[in-house]
Design an enzyme around this catalytic site. Structure first.
Site, short mmCIF file in Angstrom:
data_model
loop_
_atom_site.label_atom_id
_atom_site.label_comp_id
_atom_site.label_asym_id
_atom_site.label_seq_id
_atom_site.Cartn_x
_atom_site.Cartn_y
_atom_site.Cartn_z
N LYS A 180 0.81 -1.22 0.00
CA LYS A 180 0.00 0.00 0.00
C LYS A 180 0.85 1.28 0.00
O LYS A 180 0.44 2.30 -0.55
CB LYS A 180 -0.97 -0.01 1.18
CG LYS A 180 -2.06 -1.06 1.05
CD LYS A 180 -3.07 -0.98 2.17
CE LYS A 180 -4.14 -2.04 2.03
NZ LYS A 180 -5.19 -1.93 3.07
N ASP A 240 -10.49 2.19 2.14
CA ASP A 240 -10.68 1.48 3.41
C ASP A 240 -11.61 2.23 4.36
O ASP A 240 -12.52 1.64 4.95
CB ASP A 240 -9.33 1.23 4.10
CG ASP A 240 -8.53 0.12 3.44
OD1 ASP A 240 -9.16 -0.78 2.84
OD2 ASP A 240 -7.29 0.13 3.52
#
Length: 286
Positions: free
Chosen positions: A78, A114
């Site tokens: 990420k 997220d």
């Protein structure tokens, strides 16, 4: 034209997407996005791609050069995805991490879905509004950083970030100082410091992976408290069991997984899929 040729033609016409990770074989993303594509009538093909630990950027660029339109990014890439992006959405910038890439010519858009996934799961699926509520966020690592801005945008009364290393939690508070609607909306401290009952408790630590418990006081739980652990599996996590023993309502991270995927699908296709049936189906298959 035989079935194989027809299949090949369909694959060529469909837009290509994938999920990068290492390891990646366990990922439910292909199943989730195949269900979204079927439901919305969007023509996409979605696969898993194992990227070498030191070769994410090359793997992503290669996929884009092959005609890939976008990718999900999971552990441990990420931060690499954030560095690769030529443009970042405000929520990706705030998170300092990217889990969704969209390839558009020379532009690589980096996003982080997220937090939006977490908020959708709490507000829509669990039916618990965040506005005016006391929220306890456990952990101050990447998972926590990715959800602070979307949580703040819901207008909670307070978010307390509790972490083993208090300085890391305090740094997060500083980072989001400009996003606060009132002083004291975001506070930081150690695991033992949260005081009183919280409406929502979110476990963003990796403690559940090891079967450990963040050392929080049981006084944080009330009968109306919703506890969400970002981890999920066939059985409740130790943190969920601990919270339930002290009267809280508990929820795992499966809904967040499905909702962040739906948000990524929207970023790519401009279409927002329905999630309830798929979530029930995945829950039944755990």
């Amino acid at each position: 034209m035989n079935a194989n040729e027809l299949n090949e033609n369909n694959t060529k016409q469909a837009d290509q997407y994938c999920v990068f990770g290492n390891p990646i074989a366990h990922s439910k993303s292909p199943l989730i996005h195949a269900a979204f594509a079927l439901q919305t009538g969007e023509s996409i093909v979605y696969e898993r791609r194992l990227a070498p630990l030191d070769g994410f950027a090359l793997a992503a660029r290669t996929f884009a050069a092959e005609g890939g339109k976008g990718a999900n990014v999971t552990v441990p890439f990420k931060l690499d995805a954030c560095a690769l992006a030529t443009e970042l959405t405000p929520r990706a910038q705030a998170a300092g991490a990217v889990n969704t890439l969209r390839f558009d010519g020379e532009t690589i858009l980096g996003d982080n879905t997220d937090g939006a996934g977490l908020v959708a799961d709490i507000v829509r699926n669990a039916g618990v509004p965040l506005a005016g509520k006391r929220v306890l966020l456990l952990g101050a690592g990447g998972a926590a950083r990715g959800v602070v801005l979307p949580l703040l945008e819901q207008g909670p009364q307070e978010i307390f970030i509790a972490n083993r290393t208090v300085a890391t939690a305090e740094a997060l508070v500083q980072q989001f100082a400009d996003a606060l609607s009132h002083p004291g909306q975001l506070r930081a401290g150690g695991f033992g410091e949260p005081d009183g009952v919280f409406d929502i408790v979110i476990n963003a630590t990796s403690a559940s992976l090891a079967g450990d418990l963040p050392p929080v006081p049981v006084s944080i739980f009330g009968s109306h408290t919703l506890v969400l652990d970002m981890m999920y599996g066939p059985a409740p996590t130790v943190f969920m069991e601990f919270a339930a023993q002290h009267g809280a309502q508990v929820r795992d991270g499966l809904g967040m997984l499905v909702e962040q995927a739906a948000e990524a699908f929207y970023v790519w296709r401009g279409v927002r899929p329905q999630t309830a049936d798929l979530l029930a189906q995945l829950r039944g298959a755990l």
